[in-house]
Design an enzyme around this catalytic site. Sequence first.
Site, mmCIF file in Angstrom:
data_model
loop_
_atom_site.group_PDB
_atom_site.id
_atom_site.type_symbol
_atom_site.label_atom_id
_atom_site.label_comp_id
_atom_site.label_asym_id
_atom_site.label_seq_id
_atom_site.Cartn_x
_atom_site.Cartn_y
_atom_site.Cartn_z
ATOM 1 N N LYS A 129 42.826 40.941 11.958
ATOM 2 C CA LYS A 129 42.490 40.324 13.241
ATOM 3 C C LYS A 129 41.665 39.087 12.979
ATOM 4 O O LYS A 129 40.993 38.996 11.954
ATOM 5 C CB LYS A 129 41.665 41.289 14.087
ATOM 6 C CG LYS A 129 41.684 40.982 15.558
ATOM 7 C CD LYS A 129 42.893 41.596 16.227
ATOM 8 C CE LYS A 129 43.016 41.185 17.670
ATOM 9 N NZ LYS A 129 44.059 41.973 18.348
ATOM 10 N N ASP A 169 45.914 37.096 21.387
ATOM 11 C CA ASP A 169 45.058 38.144 21.958
ATOM 12 C C ASP A 169 44.325 37.438 23.105
ATOM 13 O O ASP A 169 44.827 36.416 23.615
ATOM 14 C CB ASP A 169 44.082 38.697 20.895
ATOM 15 C CG ASP A 169 43.398 39.997 21.338
ATOM 16 O OD1 ASP A 169 44.017 41.065 21.232
ATOM 17 O OD2 ASP A 169 42.250 39.948 21.820
HETATM 18 P P1 NDP Z 1 44.317 37.258 28.305
HETATM 19 O O1 NDP Z 1 43.396 36.238 27.759
HETATM 20 O O2 NDP Z 1 45.688 36.889 28.691
HETATM 21 O O3 NDP Z 1 43.650 37.963 29.578
HETATM 22 C C1 NDP Z 1 42.433 38.604 29.499
HETATM 23 C C2 NDP Z 1 42.068 39.160 30.855
HETATM 24 O O4 NDP Z 1 40.955 40.029 30.707
HETATM 25 C C3 NDP Z 1 41.625 38.074 31.833
HETATM 26 O O5 NDP Z 1 41.922 38.470 33.141
HETATM 27 C C4 NDP Z 1 40.120 38.035 31.593
HETATM 28 O O6 NDP Z 1 39.382 37.546 32.695
HETATM 29 C C5 NDP Z 1 39.811 39.489 31.350
HETATM 30 N N1 NDP Z 1 38.644 39.565 30.459
HETATM 31 C C6 NDP Z 1 38.584 39.127 29.176
HETATM 32 N N2 NDP Z 1 37.373 39.302 28.652
HETATM 33 C C7 NDP Z 1 36.653 39.864 29.627
HETATM 34 C C8 NDP Z 1 35.310 40.300 29.698
HETATM 35 N N3 NDP Z 1 34.463 40.187 28.655
HETATM 36 N N4 NDP Z 1 34.906 40.864 30.870
HETATM 37 C C9 NDP Z 1 35.759 40.977 31.918
HETATM 38 N N5 NDP Z 1 37.048 40.575 31.903
HETATM 39 C C10 NDP Z 1 37.471 40.029 30.783
HETATM 40 O O7 NDP Z 1 44.324 38.422 27.206
HETATM 41 P P2 NDP Z 1 45.387 39.607 27.013
HETATM 42 O O8 NDP Z 1 45.948 40.018 28.316
HETATM 43 O O9 NDP Z 1 46.295 39.207 25.926
HETATM 44 O O10 NDP Z 1 44.452 40.764 26.433
HETATM 45 C C11 NDP Z 1 43.864 41.769 27.254
HETATM 46 C C12 NDP Z 1 43.504 42.976 26.400
HETATM 47 O O11 NDP Z 1 44.681 43.508 25.802
HETATM 48 C C13 NDP Z 1 42.536 42.721 25.240
HETATM 49 O O12 NDP Z 1 41.731 43.849 25.059
HETATM 50 C C14 NDP Z 1 43.469 42.567 24.046
HETATM 51 O O13 NDP Z 1 42.815 42.863 22.832
HETATM 52 C C15 NDP Z 1 44.500 43.616 24.389
HETATM 53 N N6 NDP Z 1 45.807 43.494 23.733
HETATM 54 C C16 NDP Z 1 46.524 42.336 23.827
HETATM 55 C C17 NDP Z 1 47.771 42.252 23.227
HETATM 56 C C18 NDP Z 1 48.632 41.054 23.365
HETATM 57 O O14 NDP Z 1 49.751 41.075 22.868
HETATM 58 N N7 NDP Z 1 48.214 39.988 24.026
HETATM 59 C C19 NDP Z 1 48.312 43.367 22.430
HETATM 60 C C20 NDP Z 1 47.501 44.556 22.457
HETATM 61 C C21 NDP Z 1 46.293 44.593 23.075
HETATM 62 P P3 NDP Z 1 38.734 36.070 32.618
HETATM 63 O O15 NDP Z 1 39.870 35.122 32.790
HETATM 64 O O16 NDP Z 1 37.765 36.055 33.754
HETATM 65 O O17 NDP Z 1 38.062 35.965 31.286
HETATM 66 O O1 2IT Z 2 45.841 43.874 19.713
HETATM 67 C C1 2IT Z 2 47.013 43.598 19.407
HETATM 68 O O2 2IT Z 2 47.793 44.449 18.975
HETATM 69 C C2 2IT Z 2 47.466 42.218 19.578
HETATM 70 N N1 2IT Z 2 46.700 41.382 20.052
HETATM 71 C C3 2IT Z 2 48.864 41.817 19.168
HETATM 72 C C4 2IT Z 2 48.927 41.554 17.698
HETATM 73 C C5 2IT Z 2 50.225 40.982 17.201
HETATM 74 O O3 2IT Z 2 50.249 40.669 15.996
HETATM 75 O O4 2IT Z 2 51.196 40.848 17.933
#
Ligand code: NDP
Ligand code: 2IT
Length: 448
Positions: A129, A169
Amino acid sequence: MIQMDEKIQGIYQEVLKRNPGETEFHQAVLEVLECLGPVIVKHPNFADRKIIQRICEPERQIIFRVPWMDDNGEVQINRGFRVEFSSALGPYKGGLRFHPSVYLGIIKFLGFEQIFKNSLTGLPIGGGKGGSDFDPKGKSDDEVMRFCQSFMTELYRHLGEHTDVPAGDIGVGGREIGYMFGQYKRITNRYEPGVLTGKGLTWGGSLVRTEATGYGATFFVNEMLKARKDSFEGKICTVSGSGNVAIYTIEKIHQLGGKCVACSDSNGVIYDEKGLDLDLIKQLKEVERRRIEDYIKTHKHAKYIAKGNIWEIPCQVAMPSATQNEINGKDAATLVKNGCIAVGEGANMPTTPEGVKLFLEAKIAYGPGKAANAGGVATSALEMQQNAGRDSWTFEYTEKKLEDIMINIHNNCFETADEYGAPGNYVLGANICGFIKVANAMVAHGLI
Ligand code: NDP
Ligand code: 2IT
């Protein structure tokens, strides 16, 4: 949760001592170690080879300066990270997070979780990561580009399709991957799609990668519901966040017959009793990069609760899809009291240990992040497969593969929980099942 035996307790104490102040990393390690007592009994060679101690120490940690120039001509300095945790099962694989809260402890918790998540996918990917404390919010497109170029100017030397393959992420999506890919290509003079995933569809990306984490998490919950002879049909759902994972979680919930009534961002909560208008959310978030608050400008009947707590809204299925530790013990108790029967974690480690304990005691269907959100990285591995074969698959074919992977992960966690005497405990199932595969590979590779 199973009592930790003395040996494992000692290993955990050593992790605390070696990694001071990294509270999220400690939390992620503790949750896994708490499940491993019976594994060590069954596999004494894991203890002899000190597999647990080794797995808690990243293979390599890179921390670097990221200088860039803002639109006012002022020099800015951020910190970049890449923690290459485990290459037992394949090249390091895992996302990059750009968020002001990022520090080594966050990247290490995510990298550690990624090892077991990637193992659960059944695909040949190790765990890693990275990211930065850069805050993309309020930055211009050009500023984001200059930051990404500077970030990649250091990171590129550590990457490679057989070495380390980052993706997105929090704060890193298609735009950022594009700028980083461009800079990688420029520095190396090589067009190497296999070096990053989450790419655009015209330059090596895979269909379904954008949707994959949210779709996958919803498929996982669907399997948990099926195992209880239930389904999404007619279920009231809430999904925290309004980013990539949240949006495609809502989409799949609606496709499977559920009704999602609330989502959020770090400022507040949207509640729409009629069911969320996903086209509007996509327009606001993906196209215009606005705040979720603006939803009520179009839909006057909906409510915006500034600084609200989404977990106070009654639901049958809750899918935390924002960030770590967003459901505490009190929130978990509220959810259960209000009739929540299933929780599927799209986010990484969104529930605190107190919350997890409560869900397990209440015996609701609780799908921990490393199992439930593995669809994103699994589809990244499918993207790598397509890149290696200079191929591109259809949406239907790729989505079916994703669904099959999620069903498989569900069944493996379910069966492992049964085998270890904790039926229905997907936390135990995921941690043990994910760990054993990595541990066996580490034993086979010798002391490295
Ligand atoms: P994005 O940046 O697209 O969206 C993040 C969302 O979460 C936004 O709505 C944001 O609000 C909110 N958020 C982020 N940080 C905080 C915080 N500290 N407190 C409150 N709200 C928060 O990210 P993703 O959708 O890609 O990721 C969301 C989650 O999913 C994370 O935990 C990530 O690790 C996990 N994840 C993502 C994957 C991927 O493929 N993208 C794969 C597996 C897991 P705001 O705009 O106000 O910050
Ligand atoms: O938390 C996760 O699994 C991710 N942000 C996606 C990682 C990836 O390599 O697609």
